[in-house]
Design a protein around this motif. Structure first.
Motif, short mmCIF file in Angstrom:
data_model
loop_
_atom_site.label_atom_id
_atom_site.label_comp_id
_atom_site.label_asym_id
_atom_site.label_seq_id
_atom_site.Cartn_x
_atom_site.Cartn_y
_atom_site.Cartn_z
N MET A 1 -67.50 57.38 58.91
CA MET A 1 -65.93 56.50 59.30
C MET A 1 -64.92 57.60 57.81
O MET A 1 -66.14 57.57 56.63
CB MET A 1 -65.78 55.36 59.08
N ASN A 2 -64.54 58.00 57.16
CA ASN A 2 -63.58 59.14 56.54
C ASN A 2 -63.68 58.06 55.11
O ASN A 2 -63.58 57.16 55.39
CB ASN A 2 -62.56 60.20 57.13
N ARG A 3 -64.51 58.53 54.17
CA ARG A 3 -63.59 57.97 53.21
C ARG A 3 -61.85 58.58 52.79
O ARG A 3 -61.71 58.84 52.99
CB ARG A 3 -63.98 59.06 51.34
N PHE A 4 -61.74 56.84 52.30
CA PHE A 4 -59.90 57.37 51.53
C PHE A 4 -60.12 57.81 50.23
O PHE A 4 -60.78 57.87 48.89
CB PHE A 4 -59.67 55.47 51.64
N GLU A 5 -58.85 58.56 50.13
CA GLU A 5 -58.83 59.12 49.27
C GLU A 5 -57.76 58.65 47.67
O GLU A 5 -56.93 57.12 48.34
CB GLU A 5 -57.14 60.02 49.54
N PRO A 6 -57.95 58.14 46.55
CA PRO A 6 -57.49 57.85 45.34
C PRO A 6 -55.47 57.72 45.59
O PRO A 6 -55.13 58.79 46.37
CB PRO A 6 -57.75 58.71 44.43
N GLY A 7 -55.17 56.86 45.72
CA GLY A 7 -53.79 56.27 46.25
C GLY A 7 -53.96 56.02 47.48
O GLY A 7 -52.50 55.63 47.81
N VAL A 30 -56.18 52.68 46.74
CA VAL A 30 -57.69 52.85 46.83
C VAL A 30 -57.62 53.67 44.82
O VAL A 30 -56.98 54.67 44.68
CB VAL A 30 -58.46 53.95 47.48
N VAL A 31 -58.15 53.24 44.34
CA VAL A 31 -59.17 53.48 43.04
C VAL A 31 -60.34 54.84 43.31
O VAL A 31 -59.96 55.51 42.46
CB VAL A 31 -59.30 52.56 42.05
N ALA A 39 -63.08 50.88 44.67
CA ALA A 39 -62.36 49.57 44.13
C ALA A 39 -61.12 49.76 44.61
O ALA A 39 -60.25 51.03 44.56
CB ALA A 39 -62.44 50.40 42.39
N LEU A 40 -60.19 49.19 44.30
CA LEU A 40 -58.95 48.15 44.99
C LEU A 40 -57.74 48.20 43.95
O LEU A 40 -58.46 47.26 43.50
CB LEU A 40 -59.46 48.22 46.20
N TRP A 41 -56.91 48.91 44.38
CA TRP A 41 -56.04 47.18 43.05
C TRP A 41 -54.54 47.05 43.48
O TRP A 41 -54.32 47.60 44.91
CB TRP A 41 -55.43 48.98 42.57
N ILE A 42 -54.04 45.99 43.83
CA ILE A 42 -53.87 44.89 44.16
C ILE A 42 -53.09 44.46 43.10
O ILE A 42 -52.96 43.56 42.19
CB ILE A 42 -54.30 44.11 44.83
#
Length: 214
Positions: A1-7, A30-31, A39-42
């Motif tokens: 499964m693909n990675r997520f880009e920052p933001g 996503v940070v 790393a995830l920003w909430i």
């Protein structure tokens, strides 16, 4: 499964022990999404879904607002995450919060995991204290958590405590001064957060008694 880009905006979902359905869910940006760290920003004020049980009724998910800016550090294969949090207009670093949980799994909209009740609060001066230890021990004593699984959680906690004492990453201050990009807005839950099929933990049957869990 693909990675997520920052933001990128993703959903972080807790998958219930009893029936592997979607439970508490947070929106996050996503940070970082790498081999050794997600790393995830909430941010403060983000609308997420939390459990609520009206008197005499079954519990259900309701909208709630996250109370403190948080970056959640998750490590592939690890049974814990570390939450760095800030508060106030000056973004004073509040604490590290260690959450023991299932190793995360990827979905097309984010990440799935679930809480193991036990937590450690680490203050900026590196004093630390248990949180919800009584709840964890009660789950183990009642059989909801299998004996071998409870021992594995305690062993994971021992490794984290050693890292705290040694000021090892991420307890080395490297995240204390982190700031989100100025253009990042408060994320909302992405479409599909409640319909995309959950990805259950493959060791769930070893860890939990589904007939006792919730």
């Amino acid at each position: 499964m693909n990675r997520f880009e920052p933001g990128a905006i993703v959903a972080l979902r807790y998958i219930t022990r009893a029936d592997s359905t979607v439970g508490m869910t947070w929106p996050a940006r996503v940070v970082a999404d790498g081999d050794s760290l997600v790393a995830l920003w909430i941010p403060e004020g983000a609308e997420y879904r939390a459990w609520h049980r009206p008197p005499g009724e079954p519990r259900r998910l309701v909208p709630a607002h996250w109370r403190r800016e948080t970056v959640r550090l998750m490590f592939p294969g690890a049974a814990h995450s570390v939450w760095c949090s800030w508060e106030g207009p000056g973004r004073r670093f509040r604490m590290y919060y260690v959450n023991f949980e299932e190793p995360f799994r990827r979905t097309q909209i984010g990440f799935d995991t679930n809480d193991h009740a036990l937590d450690i609060v680490v203050w900026p001066d590196f004093r630390w204290e248990w949180k919800d230890l009584d709840e964890f021990e009660a789950l183990a004593a009642s059989g909801v958590f299998a004996p071998d699984f409870a021992r594995a959680v305690r062993a994971e906690a021992g490794g984290v405590l050693a890292a705290i004492e040694q000021r090892a990453a991420p307890f080395d201050g490297s995240w204390v001064d982190w700031q989100p990009p100025a253009e990042w807005t408060v994320p909302a839950l992405p479409a599909g957060w409640d319909t995309v099929p959950p990805v259950p933990w493959d060791l769930r049957r070893w860890a939990y008694r589904p007939d006792l869990a919730r």
